[in-house]
Design an enzyme around this catalytic site. Structure first.
Site, PDB file in Angstrom:
ATOM      1  N   ASP A  52       0.843  -1.200   0.000  1.00 10.56           N
ATOM      2  CA  ASP A  52       0.000   0.000   0.000  1.00 10.56           C
ATOM      3  C   ASP A  52       0.879   1.251   0.000  1.00 10.56           C
ATOM      4  OD1 ASP A  52       0.905  -0.176   2.579  1.00 10.56           O
ATOM      5  OD2 ASP A  52      -1.063  -0.087   3.534  1.00 10.56           O
ATOM      6  N   SER A  53       2.209   1.050   0.004  1.00  8.55           N
ATOM      7  CA  SER A  53       3.129   2.170  -0.223  1.00  8.55           C
ATOM      8  C   SER A  53       2.905   2.756  -1.620  1.00  8.55           C
ATOM      9  CB  SER A  53       4.592   1.718  -0.063  1.00  8.55           C
ATOM     10  OG  SER A  53       4.840   0.543  -0.804  1.00  8.55           O
ATOM     11  N   LYS A 121      -1.397  -9.365   2.832  1.00  8.76           N
ATOM     12  CA  LYS A 121      -0.681  -8.921   4.035  1.00  8.76           C
ATOM     13  C   LYS A 121      -1.563  -7.953   4.799  1.00  8.76           C
ATOM     14  CE  LYS A 121       3.178  -6.147   3.834  1.00  8.76           C
ATOM     15  NZ  LYS A 121       2.747  -4.906   4.497  1.00  8.76           N
ATOM     16  N   GLU A 123      -1.675  -5.490   8.534  1.00  6.47           N
ATOM     17  CA  GLU A 123      -0.880  -4.896   9.605  1.00  6.47           C
ATOM     18  C   GLU A 123      -1.558  -5.102  10.952  1.00  6.47           C
ATOM     19  OE1 GLU A 123      -0.066  -0.777   8.761  1.00  6.47           O
ATOM     20  OE2 GLU A 123       0.866  -1.227   6.820  1.00  6.47           O
ATOM     21  N   GLU A 190       8.928  -4.206  10.646  1.00  7.90           N
ATOM     22  CA  GLU A 190       9.389  -2.923  10.113  1.00  7.90           C
ATOM     23  C   GLU A 190       9.932  -2.036  11.221  1.00  7.90           C
ATOM     24  OE1 GLU A 190       6.673  -1.040   7.389  1.00  7.90           O
ATOM     25  OE2 GLU A 190       7.830   0.822   7.329  1.00  7.90           O
TER      26      GLU A 190
HETATM   27  O1  KIV Z   1       3.610  -1.161   1.650  1.00  9.37           O
HETATM   28  C1  KIV Z   1       4.807  -1.504   1.719  1.00  9.37           C
HETATM   29  O2  KIV Z   1       5.636  -1.202   0.847  1.00  9.37           O
HETATM   30  C2  KIV Z   1       5.218  -2.302   2.873  1.00  9.37           C
HETATM   31  C3  KIV Z   1       6.679  -2.552   3.059  1.00  9.37           C
HETATM   32  C4  KIV Z   1       7.348  -1.351   3.565  1.00  9.37           C
HETATM   33  C5  KIV Z   1       6.934  -3.731   3.918  1.00  9.37           C
HETATM   34  O3  KIV Z   1       4.394  -2.713   3.633  1.00  9.37           O
END
Ligand code: KIV
Length: 272
Positions: A52-53, A121, A123, A190
């Site tokens: 989600d980055s 994934k 969080e 992280e």
């Molecule tokens: O969204 C992302 O890029 C991440 C990484 C920093 C692990 O969750």
């Protein structure tokens, strides 16, 4: 050719466990589009994270909170079309799983069905245990994410290192064990102290992938645009830049502009 590329034709969650057991480090990078994913996959990366980055890197938002499930599906489906070897992990975006376990499952199913991604994934730890269980019950592999969890940035207030204090470190270790017990196939840690990350990796049988968590974990992940030096304003200590693409690309664009303006481009061989 990387060792992993030689040994594994296609990466599965089982290959990752085998890598941990064999002491082979796992390499993971982000991708959000077809062209980048093709290059990353061909290079032999083990896991591609459709993170989600993308909210920061692709859309220019300050946080990861605004990106939607539809947008994540768009990015993930582009990545999946490019991928032949890597395992594709897709982030469940903020708001798509925190409400209740039913909405978490619905979101995970949409990702799997509409993007073709191989896993999701999420969080968090104990707070989202029920959602993780329910997703796993549907046969969807889940990767956990603890430590600095950017979707909770407004709770933390800063992007500084997490779990430096004993109480938070204890909770992180407990959450990591819980995620393993629930059935997660791997865990991202992280921005936490390297010593704590080592302890987590040694305590778990599932692979632990670090970002800003030192070298004593089972693998590493970076945001591709950061490691390529495209996002030159971001300088965390954990980031190793393998290229300075910002400068390289600026040079190329300036060269093109100058060639157009000076009528040098196109020349006789570049026309019909
Ligand atoms: O969204 C992302 O890029 C991440 C990484 C920093 C692990 O969750």
């Amino acid at each position: 050719m990387s060792t992993a590329k030689k040994s594994y034709k296609k990466i599965t969650t089982k290959s990752l466990t085998d890598m941990k057991n064999n002491g082979e480090k796992i390499a993971m990078l982000t991708a959000y589009d077809y062209t980048m994913a093709k290059i990353v996959d061909n290079a032999g990366i083990d896991i591609i994270l459709v993170g989600d980055s993308a909210s920061n890197v692709m859309a220019g938002h300050e946080t990861t909170l605004p990106i939607t499930l539809d947008q994540m599906i768009y990015h993930a489906s582009s990545v999946v079309r490019a991928t032949s070897r890597s395992l594709v992990v897709v982030d469940l975006p903020f708001g798509s799983y925190q409400g209740n376990s039913k909405s978490a499952l619905d979101s995970a199913i949409r990702i799997m069905k509409e993007s073709g991604g191989h896993s999701v994934k999420l969080e968090g730890g104990s707070e989202i245990a029920e959602s993780i269980s329910r997703i796993l019950t549907a046969g969807i592999p889940v990767m956990g994410h603890l430590g600095l969890t950017p979707q909770s940035i407004y709770k933390f207030g800063t992007f500084t290192v997490r779990a430096k204090e004993e109480e938070e470190a204890k909770k992180l270790l407990e959450d990591a064990k819980l995620l393993e017990d629930l059935g997660c196939f791997a865990l991202v840690l992280e921005k936490i102290p390297a010593k704590l990350a080592k302890k987590v990796a040694e305590s778990l049988s599932i692979p632990v992938i670090g970002i800003g968590a030192g070298n004593d974990v089972d693998g590493q992940v970076l945001v591709t645009h950061d490691m390529l030096g495209m996002t030159h304003e971001f300088h965390p200590r954990f980031l190793r830049r393998y290229l300075d693409l910002y400068s390289e690309m600026t040079g190329a664009f300036e060269g093109y502009i100058s060639d157009v303006k000076s009528r040098d481009f196109p020349n006789e061989n570049e026309q019909y």
